[in-house]
Design a protein around this motif. Sequence first.
Motif, PDB file in Angstrom:
ATOM      1  N   ILE A  78       0.817  -1.210   0.000  1.00 58.88           N
ATOM      2  CA  ILE A  78       0.000   0.000   0.000  1.00 58.88           C
ATOM      3  C   ILE A  78       0.850   1.259   0.000  1.00 58.88           C
ATOM      4  CG2 ILE A  78      -1.711   1.303   1.328  1.00 58.88           C
ATOM      5  CD1 ILE A  78      -2.879  -1.329   2.258  1.00 58.88           C
ATOM      6  N   PHE A  79       1.772   1.372   0.956  1.00 58.72           N
ATOM      7  CA  PHE A  79       2.541   2.614   1.059  1.00 58.72           C
ATOM      8  C   PHE A  79       3.474   2.799  -0.128  1.00 58.72           C
ATOM      9  CE2 PHE A  79       6.150   5.158   2.586  1.00 58.72           C
ATOM     10  CZ  PHE A  79       5.474   6.302   2.976  1.00 58.72           C
ATOM     11  N   ILE A  80       4.204   1.741  -0.458  1.00 59.73           N
ATOM     12  CA  ILE A  80       5.172   1.858  -1.565  1.00 59.73           C
ATOM     13  C   ILE A  80       4.516   1.606  -2.914  1.00 59.73           C
ATOM     14  CG2 ILE A  80       7.288   0.891  -2.537  1.00 59.73           C
ATOM     15  CD1 ILE A  80       8.249   0.360   0.282  1.00 59.73           C
ATOM     16  N   GLY A  81       3.714   0.525  -2.993  1.00 59.38           N
ATOM     17  CA  GLY A  81       3.143   0.159  -4.284  1.00 59.38           C
ATOM     18  C   GLY A  81       1.989   1.025  -4.737  1.00 59.38           C
ATOM     19  N   THR A  82       1.246   1.629  -3.791  1.00 58.69           N
ATOM     20  CA  THR A  82       0.076   2.422  -4.158  1.00 58.69           C
ATOM     21  C   THR A  82       0.282   3.907  -3.906  1.00 58.69           C
ATOM     22  OG1 THR A  82      -1.417   0.574  -3.714  1.00 58.69           O
ATOM     23  CG2 THR A  82      -2.380   2.773  -3.740  1.00 58.69           C
ATOM     24  N   ILE A  83       0.624   4.283  -2.690  1.00 62.69           N
ATOM     25  CA  ILE A  83       0.713   5.707  -2.351  1.00 62.69           C
ATOM     26  C   ILE A  83       1.927   6.358  -3.012  1.00 62.69           C
ATOM     27  CG2 ILE A  83       1.041   7.335  -0.457  1.00 62.69           C
ATOM     28  CD1 ILE A  83      -0.627   5.549   1.291  1.00 62.69           C
ATOM     29  N   ILE A  84       3.073   5.693  -2.966  1.00 61.58           N
ATOM     30  CA  ILE A  84       4.289   6.295  -3.520  1.00 61.58           C
ATOM     31  C   ILE A  84       4.314   6.211  -5.042  1.00 61.58           C
ATOM     32  CG2 ILE A  84       6.802   6.225  -3.544  1.00 61.58           C
ATOM     33  CD1 ILE A  84       5.604   7.238  -0.933  1.00 61.58           C
ATOM     34  N   THR A  85       4.146   5.008  -5.574  1.00 58.81           N
ATOM     35  CA  THR A  85       4.272   4.830  -7.022  1.00 58.81           C
ATOM     36  C   THR A  85       2.938   4.828  -7.758  1.00 58.81           C
ATOM     37  OG1 THR A  85       4.198   2.402  -6.872  1.00 58.81           O
ATOM     38  CG2 THR A  85       6.345   3.459  -6.600  1.00 58.81           C
ATOM     39  N   GLY A  86       1.848   4.421  -7.076  1.00 58.61           N
ATOM     40  CA  GLY A  86       0.546   4.378  -7.726  1.00 58.61           C
ATOM     41  C   GLY A  86       0.371   3.216  -8.676  1.00 58.61           C
ATOM     42  N   GLY A  87       1.296   2.254  -8.649  1.00 56.12           N
ATOM     43  CA  GLY A  87       1.213   1.143  -9.588  1.00 56.12           C
ATOM     44  C   GLY A  87       0.035   0.224  -9.332  1.00 56.12           C
ATOM     45  N   GLY A  88      -0.316   0.003  -8.052  1.00 57.19           N
ATOM     46  CA  GLY A  88      -1.392  -0.916  -7.748  1.00 57.19           C
ATOM     47  C   GLY A  88      -2.761  -0.425  -8.160  1.00 57.19           C
ATOM     48  N   ALA A  89      -2.899   0.879  -8.399  1.00 55.01           N
ATOM     49  CA  ALA A  89      -4.198   1.450  -8.749  1.00 55.01           C
ATOM     50  C   ALA A  89      -4.383   1.622 -10.241  1.00 55.01           C
ATOM     51  CB  ALA A  89      -4.364   2.804  -8.051  1.00 55.01           C
ATOM     52  N   ALA A  90      -3.438   1.185 -11.044  1.00 58.91           N
ATOM     53  CA  ALA A  90      -3.527   1.363 -12.488  1.00 58.91           C
ATOM     54  C   ALA A  90      -4.726   0.616 -13.058  1.00 58.91           C
ATOM     55  CB  ALA A  90      -2.239   0.879 -13.149  1.00 58.91           C
ATOM     56  N   GLY A  91      -5.547   1.327 -13.844  1.00 61.75           N
ATOM     57  CA  GLY A  91      -6.699   0.728 -14.484  1.00 61.75           C
ATOM     58  C   GLY A  91      -7.933   0.641 -13.610  1.00 61.75           C
ATOM     59  N   ILE A  92      -7.850   1.039 -12.356  1.00 57.46           N
ATOM     60  CA  ILE A  92      -8.991   0.972 -11.437  1.00 57.46           C
ATOM     61  C   ILE A  92      -9.518   2.364 -11.120  1.00 57.46           C
ATOM     62  CG2 ILE A  92      -9.731   0.239  -9.135  1.00 57.46           C
ATOM     63  CD1 ILE A  92      -7.626  -1.928  -9.239  1.00 57.46           C
ATOM     64  N   LEU A  93      -8.643   3.326 -10.924  1.00 58.70           N
ATOM     65  CA  LEU A  93      -9.063   4.689 -10.593  1.00 58.70           C
ATOM     66  C   LEU A  93      -9.578   5.408 -11.835  1.00 58.70           C
ATOM     67  CD1 LEU A  93      -6.193   5.829  -8.204  1.00 58.70           C
ATOM     68  CD2 LEU A  93      -8.360   4.721  -7.643  1.00 58.70           C
ATOM     69  N   PRO A  94     -10.475   6.387 -11.642  1.00 55.90           N
ATOM     70  CA  PRO A  94     -10.964   7.161 -12.794  1.00 55.90           C
ATOM     71  C   PRO A  94      -9.855   8.009 -13.392  1.00 55.90           C
ATOM     72  CG  PRO A  94     -11.727   8.111 -10.715  1.00 55.90           C
ATOM     73  CD  PRO A  94     -11.090   6.800 -10.367  1.00 55.90           C
ATOM     74  N   GLU A  95     -10.076   8.431 -14.632  1.00 53.30           N
ATOM     75  CA  GLU A  95      -9.056   9.235 -15.307  1.00 53.30           C
ATOM     76  C   GLU A  95      -8.895  10.595 -14.650  1.00 53.30           C
ATOM     77  OE1 GLU A  95      -9.947   9.504 -19.421  1.00 53.30           O
ATOM     78  OE2 GLU A  95      -9.760   7.344 -19.802  1.00 53.30           O
ATOM     79  N   LYS A  96     -10.000  11.185 -14.201  1.00 60.17           N
ATOM     80  CA  LYS A  96      -9.931  12.490 -13.558  1.00 60.17           C
ATOM     81  C   LYS A  96      -9.771  12.307 -12.062  1.00 60.17           C
ATOM     82  CE  LYS A  96     -12.395  16.874 -12.988  1.00 60.17           C
ATOM     83  NZ  LYS A  96     -13.630  17.643 -13.262  1.00 60.17           N
ATOM     84  N   LEU A 109      22.884  17.483 -10.114  1.00 58.98           N
ATOM     85  CA  LEU A 109      23.894  17.127 -11.123  1.00 58.98           C
ATOM     86  C   LEU A 109      23.269  16.694 -12.444  1.00 58.98           C
ATOM     87  CD1 LEU A 109      26.453  15.137  -8.906  1.00 58.98           C
ATOM     88  CD2 LEU A 109      26.454  17.560  -9.491  1.00 58.98           C
ATOM     89  N   THR A 110      22.255  15.826 -12.406  1.00 54.78           N
ATOM     90  CA  THR A 110      21.654  15.353 -13.658  1.00 54.78           C
ATOM     91  C   THR A 110      20.565  16.286 -14.165  1.00 54.78           C
ATOM     92  OG1 THR A 110      20.004  14.007 -12.494  1.00 54.78           O
ATOM     93  CG2 THR A 110      22.134  12.973 -12.995  1.00 54.78           C
ATOM     94  N   GLY A 111      19.859  16.966 -13.238  1.00 47.90           N
ATOM     95  CA  GLY A 111      18.777  17.840 -13.652  1.00 47.90           C
ATOM     96  C   GLY A 111      17.496  17.124 -14.023  1.00 47.90           C
ATOM     97  N   TRP A 112      17.389  15.832 -13.708  1.00 49.17           N
ATOM     98  CA  TRP A 112      16.186  15.072 -14.035  1.00 49.17           C
ATOM     99  C   TRP A 112      15.026  15.524 -13.155  1.00 49.17           C
ATOM    100  CZ3 TRP A 112      19.126   9.800 -13.742  1.00 49.17           C
ATOM    101  CH2 TRP A 112      19.958   9.683 -14.855  1.00 49.17           C
ATOM    102  N   PRO A 113      13.869  15.822 -13.744  1.00 51.16           N
ATOM    103  CA  PRO A 113      12.709  16.234 -12.936  1.00 51.16           C
ATOM    104  C   PRO A 113      11.958  15.022 -12.369  1.00 51.16           C
ATOM    105  CG  PRO A 113      12.160  16.361 -15.249  1.00 51.16           C
ATOM    106  CD  PRO A 113      13.618  15.952 -15.180  1.00 51.16           C
ATOM    107  N   ILE A 114      11.542  15.107 -11.136  1.00 46.21           N
ATOM    108  CA  ILE A 114      10.749  14.074 -10.484  1.00 46.21           C
ATOM    109  C   ILE A 114       9.490  14.730  -9.923  1.00 46.21           C
ATOM    110  CG2 ILE A 114      10.644  12.376  -8.618  1.00 46.21           C
ATOM    111  CD1 ILE A 114      13.622  12.014  -8.855  1.00 46.21           C
ATOM    112  N   VAL A 115       8.335  14.213 -10.321  1.00 41.54           N
ATOM    113  CA  VAL A 115       7.056  14.771  -9.891  1.00 41.54           C
ATOM    114  C   VAL A 115       6.305  13.709  -9.094  1.00 41.54           C
ATOM    115  CG1 VAL A 115       4.872  15.785 -10.621  1.00 41.54           C
ATOM    116  CG2 VAL A 115       6.960  16.258 -11.922  1.00 41.54           C
TER     117      VAL A 115
END
Length: 290
Positions: A78-96, A109-115
Amino acid sequence: MLVTWQYRIRNSLMETFDPRARWIFSLIFLVSISLFWDVRFLAVFFILAFAWYASARVSFKETRRAWVLIAFILFMMIFIGTIITGGGAAGILPEKTHPVVIWNWTVPLTGWPIVFRLTYERLWFALAQMLRVLAISAIFVIIPYSMDPRLYGFTFRGMGFHDRVAYSMDLAFRYVPTLARDFSVTLDAQRARGYEIERVEGGLIAQIGKIAPLIVPVTMNSIISGEDVTNAMDLRCFGIKPRTWLEKTDFHRRDVYLMIFTGVMLIASIVLSTVFHFGVFWMPAWLIPA
């Protein structure tokens, strides 16, 4: 020698049911609850599961280690798979969805954006996920503590499985406590030789190397014990002809009632989820910000 779980007679309500009826109810419960993501339906299954759990009259102290493992799995799921990454909710939650918080980072150093975007829907889905996992856990974690281990093989045979499958399931249920016993014996033996597991330090590779005096003997002993059981069964021509079992149970009226309830639960779940399309992800409107 194989050992079993810490079962003892408690004269509980659950013990009055036939083991086959209990297993059928547990499996159908798993199928039924898997059809829903609506918290309202999951709450009903959650109450039913813990009412069934309470009927066994098993104390929390006896099942504490099992619940610690379940809590760890819940955290990872739940904490890592759903809340942090959101992977467990793929295809179940509404688009909006509606965000609770949005964090933007830039990797130095790399300048990679993380949202990171946490939404109300994802939090509500985490609640539904927790209810489902806890309900399923309550149904199945109670089995080894409330069922006579002498009935394992007969129970699976009585459910229609082949003798080999029934006995394999019997051995599988006995494997975990047997492995724990072997680990405890090996740990005591190595401590008597001066091994101190409390001082295992260093990196990952170093730690793996230092716990080898525990892992290797336990693994080898498990393999040898498995071969001994296999050879003993082959010498007795196990599986060539139908076997008889020492233990025997009979269905009573209460078991028939439980089977009727189980059938109604399954049919109602299938009709509600497939015909009326109930049970999909739902979130109360008052939680959604205007």
